[in-house]
Motif scaffolding. Sequence first.
Motif, PDB file in Angstrom:
ATOM      1  N   ARG A  33      48.688  66.923  56.073  1.00 33.52           N
ATOM      2  CA  ARG A  33      47.659  67.038  57.101  1.00 33.52           C
ATOM      3  C   ARG A  33      46.818  68.288  56.827  1.00 33.52           C
ATOM      4  O   ARG A  33      47.342  69.349  56.533  1.00 33.52           O
ATOM      5  N   GLY A  34      45.494  68.106  56.943  1.00 34.65           N
ATOM      6  CA  GLY A  34      44.597  69.247  56.789  1.00 34.65           C
ATOM      7  C   GLY A  34      44.347  69.602  55.339  1.00 34.65           C
ATOM      8  O   GLY A  34      44.892  69.012  54.421  1.00 34.65           O
ATOM      9  N   GLY A  35      43.475  70.579  55.161  1.00 35.11           N
ATOM     10  CA  GLY A  35      43.215  71.088  53.828  1.00 35.11           C
ATOM     11  C   GLY A  35      42.377  70.157  52.970  1.00 35.11           C
ATOM     12  O   GLY A  35      41.631  69.312  53.457  1.00 35.11           O
ATOM     13  N   LYS A  36      42.539  70.303  51.668  1.00 35.13           N
ATOM     14  CA  LYS A  36      41.738  69.576  50.691  1.00 35.13           C
ATOM     15  C   LYS A  36      41.931  68.062  50.804  1.00 35.13           C
ATOM     16  O   LYS A  36      40.973  67.300  50.724  1.00 35.13           O
ATOM     17  N   PHE A  37      43.179  67.618  51.012  1.00 31.43           N
ATOM     18  CA  PHE A  37      43.469  66.187  51.087  1.00 31.43           C
ATOM     19  C   PHE A  37      42.654  65.529  52.201  1.00 31.43           C
ATOM     20  O   PHE A  37      42.028  64.493  51.994  1.00 31.43           O
ATOM     21  N   GLN A  38      42.642  66.138  53.372  1.00 29.82           N
ATOM     22  CA  GLN A  38      41.925  65.551  54.510  1.00 29.82           C
ATOM     23  C   GLN A  38      40.413  65.550  54.268  1.00 29.82           C
ATOM     24  O   GLN A  38      39.730  64.586  54.611  1.00 29.82           O
ATOM     25  N   ARG A  39      39.893  66.599  53.649  1.00 30.59           N
ATOM     26  CA  ARG A  39      38.458  66.642  53.338  1.00 30.59           C
ATOM     27  C   ARG A  39      38.086  65.540  52.351  1.00 30.59           C
ATOM     28  O   ARG A  39      37.040  64.909  52.468  1.00 30.59           O
ATOM     29  N   ALA A  44      35.496  60.353  51.284  1.00 30.42           N
ATOM     30  CA  ALA A  44      35.565  58.989  50.762  1.00 30.42           C
ATOM     31  C   ALA A  44      35.129  57.991  51.828  1.00 30.42           C
ATOM     32  O   ALA A  44      34.446  57.013  51.531  1.00 30.42           O
ATOM     33  N   ALA A  45      35.501  58.239  53.076  1.00 32.03           N
ATOM     34  CA  ALA A  45      35.110  57.339  54.159  1.00 32.03           C
ATOM     35  C   ALA A  45      33.604  57.416  54.408  1.00 32.03           C
ATOM     36  O   ALA A  45      32.962  56.393  54.680  1.00 32.03           O
ATOM     37  N   GLN A  46      33.049  58.605  54.293  1.00 32.10           N
ATOM     38  CA  GLN A  46      31.611  58.790  54.508  1.00 32.10           C
ATOM     39  C   GLN A  46      30.807  58.083  53.420  1.00 32.10           C
ATOM     40  O   GLN A  46      29.825  57.413  53.716  1.00 32.10           O
ATOM     41  N   SER A  47      31.228  58.243  52.165  1.00 32.64           N
ATOM     42  CA  SER A  47      30.438  57.683  51.070  1.00 32.64           C
ATOM     43  C   SER A  47      30.461  56.153  51.087  1.00 32.64           C
ATOM     44  O   SER A  47      29.471  55.520  50.739  1.00 32.64           O
ATOM     45  N   SER A  48      31.591  55.576  51.500  1.00 29.98           N
ATOM     46  CA  SER A  48      31.647  54.115  51.523  1.00 29.98           C
ATOM     47  C   SER A  48      30.860  53.557  52.708  1.00 29.98           C
ATOM     48  O   SER A  48      30.403  52.420  52.665  1.00 29.98           O
ATOM     49  N   ALA A  49      30.688  54.337  53.763  1.00 31.16           N
ATOM     50  CA  ALA A  49      29.951  53.862  54.944  1.00 31.16           C
ATOM     51  C   ALA A  49      28.455  53.791  54.662  1.00 31.16           C
ATOM     52  O   ALA A  49      27.749  53.020  55.331  1.00 31.16           O
TER      53      ALA A  49
END
Length: 57
Positions: A33-39, A44-49
Amino acid sequence: MTMADDAPPSETPIQKALRLKKAAIAAKPKPPRGGKFQREQAAAAQSSAKSKPWMSR
C-alpha cells in the motif's frame, strides 16, 4: 486449522463455510500500500481511461 475448533455449537454449515472463507482471505498476502506501487497503478488506470471516452463523466 484451529479456527474450526472455535465454532459455536449452533453454527450452520453455511456459516462455517463463510467463516473459513473469510479466514482464508485474511491469511492471503496483501499487495503493498502506498508509495511507488500505488502511483504506478493509478497512472496505469489513468492512461487506459484516455482511450475510453465513455468512462469519463
